[in-house]
Design a protein around this motif. Structure first.
Motif, PDB file in Angstrom:
ATOM      1  N   GLY A 252       7.524  -6.935  -6.211  1.00  0.00           N
ATOM      2  CA  GLY A 252       6.351  -6.238  -5.560  1.00  0.00           C
ATOM      3  C   GLY A 252       6.194  -6.142  -3.945  1.00  0.00           C
ATOM      4  O   GLY A 252       5.810  -5.011  -3.516  1.00  0.00           O
ATOM      5  N   GLY A 253       6.733  -7.378  -3.537  1.00  0.00           N
ATOM      6  CA  GLY A 253       6.569  -7.339  -1.823  1.00  0.00           C
ATOM      7  C   GLY A 253       7.857  -6.458  -1.435  1.00  0.00           C
ATOM      8  O   GLY A 253       7.427  -5.762  -0.537  1.00  0.00           O
ATOM      9  N   LEU A 254       8.790  -6.381  -2.088  1.00  0.00           N
ATOM     10  CA  LEU A 254       9.663  -5.643  -1.473  1.00  0.00           C
ATOM     11  C   LEU A 254       9.475  -4.015  -1.767  1.00  0.00           C
ATOM     12  O   LEU A 254       9.777  -3.215  -0.804  1.00  0.00           O
ATOM     13  CB  LEU A 254      10.993  -5.518  -2.342  1.00  0.00           C
ATOM     14  N   ILE A 255       8.934  -3.642  -2.679  1.00  0.00           N
ATOM     15  CA  ILE A 255       8.465  -2.243  -2.893  1.00  0.00           C
ATOM     16  C   ILE A 255       7.307  -1.752  -1.946  1.00  0.00           C
ATOM     17  O   ILE A 255       7.305  -0.833  -1.035  1.00  0.00           O
ATOM     18  CB  ILE A 255       7.965  -1.959  -4.465  1.00  0.00           C
ATOM     19  N   LEU A 256       6.498  -2.948  -1.474  1.00  0.00           N
ATOM     20  CA  LEU A 256       5.437  -2.649  -0.673  1.00  0.00           C
ATOM     21  C   LEU A 256       6.165  -2.330   0.807  1.00  0.00           C
ATOM     22  O   LEU A 256       5.671  -1.488   1.576  1.00  0.00           O
ATOM     23  CB  LEU A 256       4.506  -3.795  -0.624  1.00  0.00           C
TER      24      LEU A 256
END
Length: 125
Positions: free
Chosen positions: A33-37
């Protein structure tokens, strides 16, 4: 007695094993999720920079108008500097002025990659 002891421990160990992968998925999901953000933020900032013309060099005084390869590493380059055009010979070790053009050449801008990509998309649609 040892048989009942193992029987009592066996269900507890399988219950712990089934919960272990679920606990490993939480950090993985958080990291994904952090990578996508972060990737989304990069694309949004790049779009804003391009839209607001904050990218340096897009409105510069020097423009490469045409490049013609002559060999493996040699090429002729036509550049526009402040409205005047220069023909340059470029090699890996030097850049030489071949000629300053007296009358500027009119080069159509539809030969750029972006123009060709738009033409290809229009043909597909």
């Amino acid at each position: 007695m040892t048989g009942t002891l193992f029987a009592a421990l066996a269900p507890a160990s399988t219950a712990a094993e089934t919960q272990a992968p679920a606990s490993n998925l939480a950090p993985l999901a958080s990291m994904l999720g952090g990578l996508i953000l972060v990737l989304l933020l990069i694309f949004i900032l790049a779009y804003l920079l391009r839209r607001l013309n904050l990218v340096p060099g897009s409105g510069s005084l020097m423009k490469t108008l045409a490049v013609t390869p002559l060999g493996q590493k040699e090429k002729l380059v036509l550049v526009d500097v402040g409205g005047e055009q220069y023909l340059l010979g470029v090699t890996p070790s030097s850049v030489n002025l071949i000629e300053k053009l007296a009358s500027p050449l009119d080069i159509p801008q539809n030969n750029t990659f972006a123009a060709r990509l738009k033409q290809a998309k229009a043909k597909q649609a």
